[in-house]
Design a protein around this motif. Structure first.
Motif: not given
Length: 226
Positions: A185-199
């Protein structure tokens, strides 16, 4: 010895006293020095210094005072230099940093964005530590006292597939082994990273929880470790 037949008794052998000329009184004795009417010194003689023109004695403490003021100025200048040369003061949006220490007492060091030590990205800088990074923003805030103060709005630097742990004793969101942290319950997984002006948050998978950072515009899609 002949005698003066006109001499008065008791005056024989004594010269007659000198009398002042008519209209003049007896000669007055010269007044003492320093009093009005005192005799002037002969031409060319140096006049004694008067009490009004005498220089006051130098105070021994004046030299020490000047020395103390000089030290204060030097120390003050050094304090300003240290403040202005601090990594936090010099930081600008887009810089990367290594944030270490605890959440309550973090430490900030500028590093290259390609460095393995980089833990955060500077989203924006604020000129006063009383300014806000944004009511809905999820930035970590780093403040520096001195002058008007400085505040940095920091975005965690995560990669897709990372498993990260929230820990009050560690300001860097330490990376953990996903398999060993399954079900935590203290850790999470980064499933996806979306970056840029349209994020946008809507671009995250349905089973994830989006976290948006306006500057630089980035969305982390976080989910449980399964």
């Amino acid at each position: 010895m002949s005698t003066d037949p006109n001499a008065q008794p008791g005056q024989q052998g004594r010269p007659a006293p000198m009398m002042p000329p008519p209209g003049q009184g007896a000669p007055m004795p010269p007044p003492p020095a320093g009093q009005p009417g005192a005799a002037l010194p002969p031409p060319g003689a140096e006049l004694p210094p008067s009490s009004s023109s005498a220089q006051p004695p130098r105070k021994k403490g004046r030299k020490w005072l000047i020395g103390i003021v000089a030290v204060v100025v030097v120390l003050g200048g050094w304090g300003v230099y240290r403040y202005l040369s601090n990594d936090v003061v010099q930081a600008k949006a887009g810089d990367c940093a290594k944030v270490s220490g605890t959440k309550a007492k973090p430490s900030y060091d500028t590093v290259g964005c390609d460095s393995a030590d980089a833990t955060h990205v500077v989203g924006k800088t604020l000129p006063s530590n009383s300014d806000s990074c944004g009511a809905d923003a999820k930035y970590d805030e780093f403040t520096l006292s001195g002058g008007k103060g400085v505040k940095l709005c920091l975005m965690p630097k995560w990669a897709e597939g990372d498993c990260r742990k929230y820990d009050e004793a560690n300001a860097s969101y330490p990376k953990v082994d996903c398999a060993a942290s399954k079900g935590s319950n203290e850790a999470v997984k980064v499933l996806k990273v979306i970056s840029g002006p349209t994020a946008e948050e809507s671009q995250c998978p349905k089973e994830s929880g989006p976290v948006l950072f306006p500057e630089p515009k980035t969305v982390y899609c976080l989910g449980p470790i399964e």
